[in-house]
Scaffold this active site. Structure first.
Site, PDB file in Angstrom:
ATOM      1  N   GLU A 186      98.636  57.051  68.898  1.00 33.37           N
ATOM      2  CA  GLU A 186      98.037  57.683  70.088  1.00 33.37           C
ATOM      3  C   GLU A 186      97.794  56.651  71.191  1.00 33.37           C
ATOM      4  O   GLU A 186      98.034  56.922  72.375  1.00 33.37           O
ATOM      5  CB  GLU A 186      96.736  58.386  69.688  1.00 33.37           C
ATOM      6  CG  GLU A 186      97.009  59.589  68.787  1.00 33.37           C
ATOM      7  CD  GLU A 186      95.751  60.227  68.192  1.00 33.37           C
ATOM      8  OE1 GLU A 186      94.626  59.766  68.476  1.00 33.37           O
ATOM      9  OE2 GLU A 186      95.904  61.211  67.453  1.00 33.37           O
TER      10      GLU A 186
ATOM     11  N   LYS B  99      87.657  65.328  77.255  1.00 30.10           N
ATOM     12  CA  LYS B  99      88.491  66.507  77.503  1.00 30.10           C
ATOM     13  C   LYS B  99      88.121  67.207  78.827  1.00 30.10           C
ATOM     14  O   LYS B  99      87.081  66.891  79.442  1.00 30.10           O
ATOM     15  CB  LYS B  99      88.346  67.458  76.313  1.00 30.10           C
ATOM     16  CG  LYS B  99      88.903  66.872  75.008  1.00 30.10           C
ATOM     17  CD  LYS B  99      88.867  67.894  73.868  1.00 30.10           C
ATOM     18  CE  LYS B  99      89.422  67.307  72.586  1.00 30.10           C
ATOM     19  NZ  LYS B  99      89.474  68.322  71.495  1.00 30.10           N
TER      20      LYS B  99
ATOM     21  N   HIS C 209      87.939  63.808  71.967  1.00 36.59           N
ATOM     22  CA  HIS C 209      88.908  63.627  70.873  1.00 36.59           C
ATOM     23  C   HIS C 209      88.730  62.223  70.322  1.00 36.59           C
ATOM     24  O   HIS C 209      88.454  61.289  71.078  1.00 36.59           O
ATOM     25  CB  HIS C 209      90.347  63.768  71.400  1.00 36.59           C
ATOM     26  CG  HIS C 209      91.378  63.206  70.445  1.00 36.59           C
ATOM     27  ND1 HIS C 209      91.889  63.952  69.404  1.00 36.59           N
ATOM     28  CD2 HIS C 209      91.940  61.974  70.335  1.00 36.59           C
ATOM     29  CE1 HIS C 209      92.738  63.205  68.709  1.00 36.59           C
ATOM     30  NE2 HIS C 209      92.788  62.004  69.249  1.00 36.59           N
TER      31      HIS C 209
ATOM     32  N   ASN D  65      85.573  71.083  73.160  1.00 41.40           N
ATOM     33  CA  ASN D  65      84.582  70.304  72.415  1.00 41.40           C
ATOM     34  C   ASN D  65      84.458  68.859  72.898  1.00 41.40           C
ATOM     35  O   ASN D  65      84.070  67.970  72.150  1.00 41.40           O
ATOM     36  CB  ASN D  65      84.843  70.409  70.910  1.00 41.40           C
ATOM     37  CG  ASN D  65      86.206  69.887  70.526  1.00 41.40           C
ATOM     38  OD1 ASN D  65      86.935  69.367  71.371  1.00 41.40           O
ATOM     39  ND2 ASN D  65      86.553  70.000  69.255  1.00 41.40           N
TER      40      ASN D  65
ATOM     41  N   TYR E  38      99.578  66.946  70.561  1.00 37.92           N
ATOM     42  CA  TYR E  38      99.041  67.834  69.524  1.00 37.92           C
ATOM     43  C   TYR E  38     100.137  68.454  68.656  1.00 37.92           C
ATOM     44  O   TYR E  38      99.902  69.489  68.018  1.00 37.92           O
ATOM     45  CB  TYR E  38      98.176  68.925  70.156  1.00 37.92           C
ATOM     46  CG  TYR E  38      96.760  68.466  70.476  1.00 37.92           C
ATOM     47  CD1 TYR E  38      95.906  68.002  69.463  1.00 37.92           C
ATOM     48  CD2 TYR E  38      96.268  68.503  71.763  1.00 37.92           C
ATOM     49  CE1 TYR E  38      94.614  67.585  69.748  1.00 37.92           C
ATOM     50  CE2 TYR E  38      94.963  68.088  72.054  1.00 37.92           C
ATOM     51  CZ  TYR E  38      94.146  67.630  71.031  1.00 37.92           C
ATOM     52  OH  TYR E  38      92.858  67.221  71.295  1.00 37.92           O
TER      53      TYR E  38
HETATM   54  P1  GDP Z   1      89.293  67.201  65.615  1.00 39.21           P
HETATM   55  O1  GDP Z   1      90.002  66.088  64.884  1.00 39.21           O
HETATM   56  O2  GDP Z   1      87.842  67.313  65.232  1.00 39.21           O
HETATM   57  O3  GDP Z   1      89.487  67.149  67.115  1.00 39.21           O
HETATM   58  O4  GDP Z   1      89.911  68.600  65.121  1.00 39.21           O
HETATM   59  P2  GDP Z   1      91.394  69.091  64.802  1.00 39.21           P
HETATM   60  O5  GDP Z   1      92.357  67.933  64.733  1.00 39.21           O
HETATM   61  O6  GDP Z   1      91.321  70.009  63.622  1.00 39.21           O
HETATM   62  O7  GDP Z   1      91.755  70.012  66.060  1.00 39.21           O
HETATM   63  C1  GDP Z   1      92.203  69.442  67.274  1.00 39.21           C
HETATM   64  C2  GDP Z   1      91.554  70.196  68.413  1.00 39.21           C
HETATM   65  O8  GDP Z   1      92.031  71.551  68.428  1.00 39.21           O
HETATM   66  C3  GDP Z   1      90.039  70.340  68.329  1.00 39.21           C
HETATM   67  O9  GDP Z   1      89.330  69.209  68.772  1.00 39.21           O
HETATM   68  C4  GDP Z   1      89.799  71.541  69.233  1.00 39.21           C
HETATM   69  O10 GDP Z   1      89.839  71.196  70.622  1.00 39.21           O
HETATM   70  C5  GDP Z   1      91.013  72.415  68.907  1.00 39.21           C
HETATM   71  N1  GDP Z   1      90.712  73.384  67.824  1.00 39.21           N
HETATM   72  C6  GDP Z   1      90.470  73.123  66.503  1.00 39.21           C
HETATM   73  N2  GDP Z   1      90.263  74.260  65.803  1.00 39.21           N
HETATM   74  C7  GDP Z   1      90.381  75.275  66.713  1.00 39.21           C
HETATM   75  C8  GDP Z   1      90.295  76.703  66.631  1.00 39.21           C
HETATM   76  O11 GDP Z   1      90.060  77.276  65.553  1.00 39.21           O
HETATM   77  N3  GDP Z   1      90.490  77.410  67.793  1.00 39.21           N
HETATM   78  C9  GDP Z   1      90.762  76.802  68.986  1.00 39.21           C
HETATM   79  N4  GDP Z   1      90.935  77.566  70.079  1.00 39.21           N
HETATM   80  N5  GDP Z   1      90.865  75.459  69.106  1.00 39.21           N
HETATM   81  C10 GDP Z   1      90.677  74.712  67.996  1.00 39.21           C
END
Ligand code: GDP
Length: 140
Positions: A128, A11, A117, A114, A51
């Site tokens: 994807e 990222k 992905h 973070n 997303y």
């Molecule tokens: P992943 O599968 O671990 O990447 O997590 P998710 O699919 O739940 O979320 C996708 C991405 O959205 C995450 O990797 C973060 O970059 C972002 N994200 C997830 N939860 C949050 C949140 O509570 N706040 C913000 N700002 N970004 C979030």
């Protein structure tokens, strides 16, 4: 055990801090092999489509802004149980919850920024990968 392919993004927080090599070393040490890779600047439309599953979440707009805030490295990883192996070495979404030795524990700046992905299922991995790569670009 099955040889699988999964989709990975390094990222914008990772490219900004010049961490792509260090993160890929952790992926390779976890038994994953990079079989396709390119550095791109995502468009807003790319990020919104990628997303789309999160479009009702309150953080969707911020997430899209973050994902287009700088270049990313999109890549395809291959290995035994690659989907789970990638998610294991990435660690929990929130670095505060991630295990020691994981990419997100080591490098992530926040729950949003973070660093990496990884696809969460075989079905999403296929979708994807096809969104960013032609079949001819996957060289295992
Ligand atoms: P992943 O599968 O671990 O990447 O997590 P998710 O699919 O739940 O979320 C996708 C991405 O959205 C995450 O990797 C973060 O970059 C972002 N994200 C997830 N939860 C949050 C949140 O509570 N706040 C913000 N700002 N970004 C979030």
């Amino acid at each position: 055990m099955a040889i699988e392919r999964t989709f990975s993004i390094l990222k914008p927080d990772a490219t900004r801090r010049n961490l792509t090599g260090k993160i890929n070393a952790m992926l390779e040490d976890a038994g994953l092999r990079v079989i396709a890779q390119k550095r791109i600047q995502m468009s807003r439309q790319n990020a919104e489509t990628f997303y789309a599953v999160h479009k009702e979440r309150p953080f969707f707009g911020e997430l899209v802004d973050f994902m287009i805030s700088g270049p990313v490295v999109v890549q395809v990883l291959e290995g035994e149980n690659a989907i789970a192996a990638n998610r294991d070495v990435m660690g929990a979404t929130n670095p505060k919850d991630a295990d020691e030795g994981t990419i997100r524990k080591t490098f992530a700046e926040s729950i949003e920024a973070n660093s990496a992905h990884g696809s969460d299922s075989a079905e999403n991995a296929a979708i994807e990968i096809a969104y960013f790569f032609a079949g001819s670009e996957l060289v295992g």
